[in-house]
Scaffold this motif. Structure first.
Motif, short mmCIF file in Angstrom:
data_model
loop_
_atom_site.label_atom_id
_atom_site.label_comp_id
_atom_site.label_asym_id
_atom_site.label_seq_id
_atom_site.Cartn_x
_atom_site.Cartn_y
_atom_site.Cartn_z
N SER A 1 -36.94 36.55 -24.08
CA SER A 1 -38.32 37.01 -23.89
C SER A 1 -38.49 38.35 -24.57
N ILE A 2 -39.73 38.64 -24.94
CA ILE A 2 -40.08 39.98 -25.42
C ILE A 2 -41.49 40.28 -24.93
N MET A 3 -41.82 41.54 -24.78
CA MET A 3 -43.16 42.01 -24.35
C MET A 3 -43.40 41.85 -22.85
N GLU B 1 -35.81 51.73 -34.04
CA GLU B 1 -35.53 51.51 -35.47
C GLU B 1 -35.90 50.09 -35.90
N ALA B 2 -36.06 49.21 -34.90
CA ALA B 2 -36.17 47.77 -35.15
C ALA B 2 -37.34 47.39 -36.06
N GLY B 3 -37.11 46.36 -36.88
CA GLY B 3 -38.19 45.77 -37.65
C GLY B 3 -39.00 44.84 -36.77
N GLY B 4 -40.23 44.60 -37.16
CA GLY B 4 -41.11 43.70 -36.40
C GLY B 4 -41.72 44.42 -35.21
N ILE C 1 -29.10 41.26 -35.21
CA ILE C 1 -29.57 41.74 -36.51
C ILE C 1 -30.77 40.92 -36.98
N GLY C 2 -31.84 41.61 -37.36
CA GLY C 2 -33.03 40.93 -37.87
C GLY C 2 -33.20 41.16 -39.36
N THR C 3 -33.74 42.34 -39.71
CA THR C 3 -34.03 42.65 -41.12
C THR C 3 -32.81 42.43 -42.02
N GLY C 4 -31.63 42.74 -41.51
CA GLY C 4 -30.41 42.62 -42.32
C GLY C 4 -30.16 41.21 -42.83
N ALA D 1 -31.44 37.83 -34.96
CA ALA D 1 -32.59 38.17 -34.10
C ALA D 1 -33.64 37.08 -34.18
N PRO D 2 -34.31 36.80 -33.06
CA PRO D 2 -35.45 35.89 -33.14
C PRO D 2 -36.56 36.58 -33.92
N MET D 3 -37.10 35.89 -34.92
CA MET D 3 -38.13 36.50 -35.77
C MET D 3 -39.26 35.51 -36.00
N ALA D 4 -40.37 35.72 -35.27
CA ALA D 4 -41.52 34.84 -35.41
C ALA D 4 -41.98 34.82 -36.86
N GLY D 5 -42.17 33.63 -37.40
CA GLY D 5 -42.62 33.52 -38.78
C GLY D 5 -41.49 33.69 -39.79
N LEU E 1 -33.97 30.34 -28.06
CA LEU E 1 -35.40 30.17 -28.35
C LEU E 1 -36.13 31.33 -27.67
N ASN E 2 -37.08 31.91 -28.40
CA ASN E 2 -37.71 33.17 -27.94
C ASN E 2 -39.23 33.04 -27.88
N LEU E 3 -39.80 33.58 -26.81
CA LEU E 3 -41.27 33.64 -26.70
C LEU E 3 -41.73 35.05 -26.35
N TRP E 4 -42.97 35.37 -26.74
CA TRP E 4 -43.62 36.59 -26.29
C TRP E 4 -44.30 36.29 -24.96
N ILE E 5 -44.17 37.21 -24.02
CA ILE E 5 -44.94 37.09 -22.78
C ILE E 5 -46.38 37.51 -23.11
N ALA F 1 -27.19 45.01 -28.39
CA ALA F 1 -27.87 46.10 -29.10
C ALA F 1 -28.64 45.55 -30.28
N THR F 2 -29.87 46.03 -30.47
CA THR F 2 -30.64 45.60 -31.65
C THR F 2 -31.54 46.73 -32.12
N GLY F 3 -31.78 46.74 -33.44
CA GLY F 3 -32.63 47.77 -34.04
C GLY F 3 -31.84 48.62 -35.02
N GLY F 4 -32.02 48.39 -36.31
CA GLY F 4 -31.39 49.24 -37.32
C GLY F 4 -29.92 48.93 -37.57
N ILE F 5 -29.41 47.83 -37.01
CA ILE F 5 -28.01 47.44 -37.26
C ILE F 5 -28.02 46.43 -38.40
N ALA G 1 -31.25 45.46 -25.73
CA ALA G 1 -31.84 46.81 -25.86
C ALA G 1 -32.32 46.98 -27.29
N GLN G 2 -33.64 47.09 -27.44
CA GLN G 2 -34.24 47.20 -28.78
C GLN G 2 -34.61 48.64 -29.06
N GLY G 3 -33.87 49.26 -29.98
CA GLY G 3 -34.18 50.63 -30.39
C GLY G 3 -35.42 50.65 -31.26
C1 FMN Z 1 -39.86 39.57 -39.25
C2 FMN Z 1 -39.54 39.89 -37.84
C3 FMN Z 1 -40.10 39.14 -36.83
C4 FMN Z 1 -39.77 39.40 -35.49
N1 FMN Z 1 -40.27 38.60 -34.49
C5 FMN Z 1 -39.78 38.72 -33.21
C6 FMN Z 1 -40.13 37.78 -32.21
O1 FMN Z 1 -40.89 36.85 -32.43
N2 FMN Z 1 -39.56 37.93 -30.98
C7 FMN Z 1 -38.68 38.94 -30.70
O2 FMN Z 1 -38.15 39.01 -29.58
N3 FMN Z 1 -38.37 39.88 -31.63
C8 FMN Z 1 -38.90 39.76 -32.88
N4 FMN Z 1 -38.52 40.67 -33.84
C9 FMN Z 1 -37.62 41.79 -33.47
C10 FMN Z 1 -36.18 41.34 -33.60
O3 FMN Z 1 -35.86 40.39 -32.62
C11 FMN Z 1 -35.20 42.53 -33.47
O4 FMN Z 1 -35.53 43.31 -32.35
C12 FMN Z 1 -35.25 43.42 -34.72
O5 FMN Z 1 -35.25 42.64 -35.88
C13 FMN Z 1 -34.03 44.34 -34.73
O6 FMN Z 1 -34.16 45.33 -35.70
P1 FMN Z 1 -33.68 45.15 -37.24
O7 FMN Z 1 -34.77 44.36 -37.89
O8 FMN Z 1 -33.57 46.55 -37.73
O9 FMN Z 1 -32.38 44.40 -37.21
C14 FMN Z 1 -38.86 40.45 -35.17
C15 FMN Z 1 -38.33 41.22 -36.21
C16 FMN Z 1 -38.64 40.95 -37.54
C17 FMN Z 1 -38.01 41.77 -38.62
#
Ligand code: FMN
Length: 358
Positions: free
Chosen positions: A135-137, A182-185, A242-245, A26-30, A76-80, A219-223, A178-180
């Motif tokens: 993109s997100i947001m 459950e997702a982190g962030g 997968i992000g948090t995982g 998953a793209p994770m800012a920071g 590469l991912n950006l927030w709108i 699919a994303t969120g809680g996987i 599709a972000q459920g």
């Molecule tokens: C630390 C962190 C930072 C995140 N930053 C972004 C982000 O910059 N852009 C984005 O589209 N999603 C971001 N997300 C959401 C993830 O892309 C994804 O939807 C989420 O991690 C999925 O849930 P999971 O953490 O349970 O796997 C972030 C998630 C985490 C945990």
């Protein structure tokens, strides 16, 4: 029941994006160390950079570092951006006083901090020439979408409702993520005001989105393991993100206090709040999050003002290794995150999913 349709979908998706397995970082800012993306991509998955806080040069440097370590695929991912926030100095004062109980005094200018210029970041995305931009947001402006397409760059749009999925496809998104809830962030709701009201779990969101759009769905969120990946594919996804995982993998370079805290975070130990940035996001329900969301606490300032106001507390928490005062984002499956090299984790998750799918 035959699993063949799911496996055919996976194969089409992987072939299209040059992947060997349908596991996407998953793209994770920071939290987008190039080393993590390199490891995931070299295992056959998709690398990712959450570029929100990065200036154009840092985005280009990230892409160059990735390419030094892998010839795999990345996004590469950006927030709108949101409209500029409406400032309320009196309310900000209350938040600053509250935050001073958790970290250093907060200067009156702290809320003025703004993210890098979006238009300049978009130019950097085009210059970096990734396979995928996400993109997100919200949705990218029409003109930028045309330029992406002209360069052959694919657009993955993160959505959290069926309506958003339809809007993204109509705007030209090639793949729907599709972000459920459950997702982190941060939650990716297009309308920030709806983020807490429209909390849709992945089990309900995924089939509804698959039925509503023609584009492939991720699919994303809680996987965070093979079971989650297999379930997502059976519900109609073409791949799982997968992000948090991944946050406890050594290549993620996550602050040790954050990585350790994930290990014991049960689903009910996370919370969605605006306490860190002013936009709703899921983190560990730390002492700070609990206090900041109590009835007696001052309402958070809007995004990105709140992010500026909480910076001093987050920085001092990080220096002292106190996760209760850090921004410890976490999805509901945080405790499934393993301390394991990211390449091995990626391969193992897909092997486990395949064993389930038969
Ligand atoms: C630390 C962190 C930072 C995140 N930053 C972004 C982000 O910059 N852009 C984005 O589209 N999603 C971001 N997300 C959401 C993830 O892309 C994804 O939807 C989420 O991690 C999925 O849930 P999971 O953490 O349970 O796997 C972030 C998630 C985490 C945990």
């Amino acid at each position: 029941m035959t699993m063949q349709p799911a496996l055919d979908r996976v194969e089409r998706f992987c072939r299209r994006f040059g992947l060997r397995l349908p596991v996407l970082l998953a793209p994770m800012a920071g939290a987008s160390a190039p080393s993590l993306s390199i490891a995931v991509a070299n295992a056959g998955g998709l690398g990712a950079c959450g570029a929100l806080p990065m200036q154009p040069k840092a985005i280009l440097d990230w892409a160059a570092e990735f390419r030094d370590g892998s010839n795999g695929t990345f996004q590469l991912n950006l927030w709108i951006p949101d409209p500029p926030p409406v400032r309320d100095p009196k309310q900000e004062r209350l938040v600053r006083d509250f935050l001073a109980q958790w970290g250093p005094e907060v200067p009156s200018t702290a809320g003025d901090a703004t993210p890098p210029d979006f238009a300049a970041q978009c130019e950097a995305l085009l210059a970096a020439r990734p396979t995928i931009v996400s993109s997100i947001m919200g949705l990218y402006p029409r003109e930028f979408v045309s330029r992406l397409k002209a360069q052959g760059i694919v657009w993955f749009a993160n959505i959290s409702t069926v309506g958003e999925a339809r809007a993204a496809e109509a705007a030209g998104a090639d793949v729907i993520v599709a972000q459920g809830m459950e997702a982190g962030g941060h939650r990716g709701c297009f309308d920030a005001a709806q983020a807490e009201r429209q909390m849709i779990g992945l089990f309900a969101l995924l089939p509804a989105v698959v039925d509503a759009v023609r584009a492939p769905v991720v699919a994303t969120g809680g996987i965070a393991d093979g079971r989650g990946v297999a379930a997502a594919l059976l519900l109609g996804a073409s791949a799982a993100q997968i992000g948090t995982g991944y946050l406890r993998c050594p290549e993620a370079k996550t602050h040790p206090a954050w990585a350790d805290a994930l290990a014991t975070t049960l689903p009910e130990d996370t919370a969605v709040s605006r306490a860190f940035s002013g936009r709703a996001g899921r983190s560990i329900a730390t002492n700070y999050v609990r206090a900041a969301t109590a009835k007696t606490a001052p309402a958070p300032a809007p995004y990105p003002v709140q992010r500026g106001l909480t910076a001093a507390m987050r920085e001092s928490g990080g220096k002292e290794g106190d996760f209760h005062r850090m921004q410890v984002w976490a999805g509901q499956s945080a405790a499934l995150a393993r301390v394991e090299p990211a390449g091995e984790l990626t391969r193992r998750i897909w092997q486990d999913a395949q064993a389930i799918l038969g």
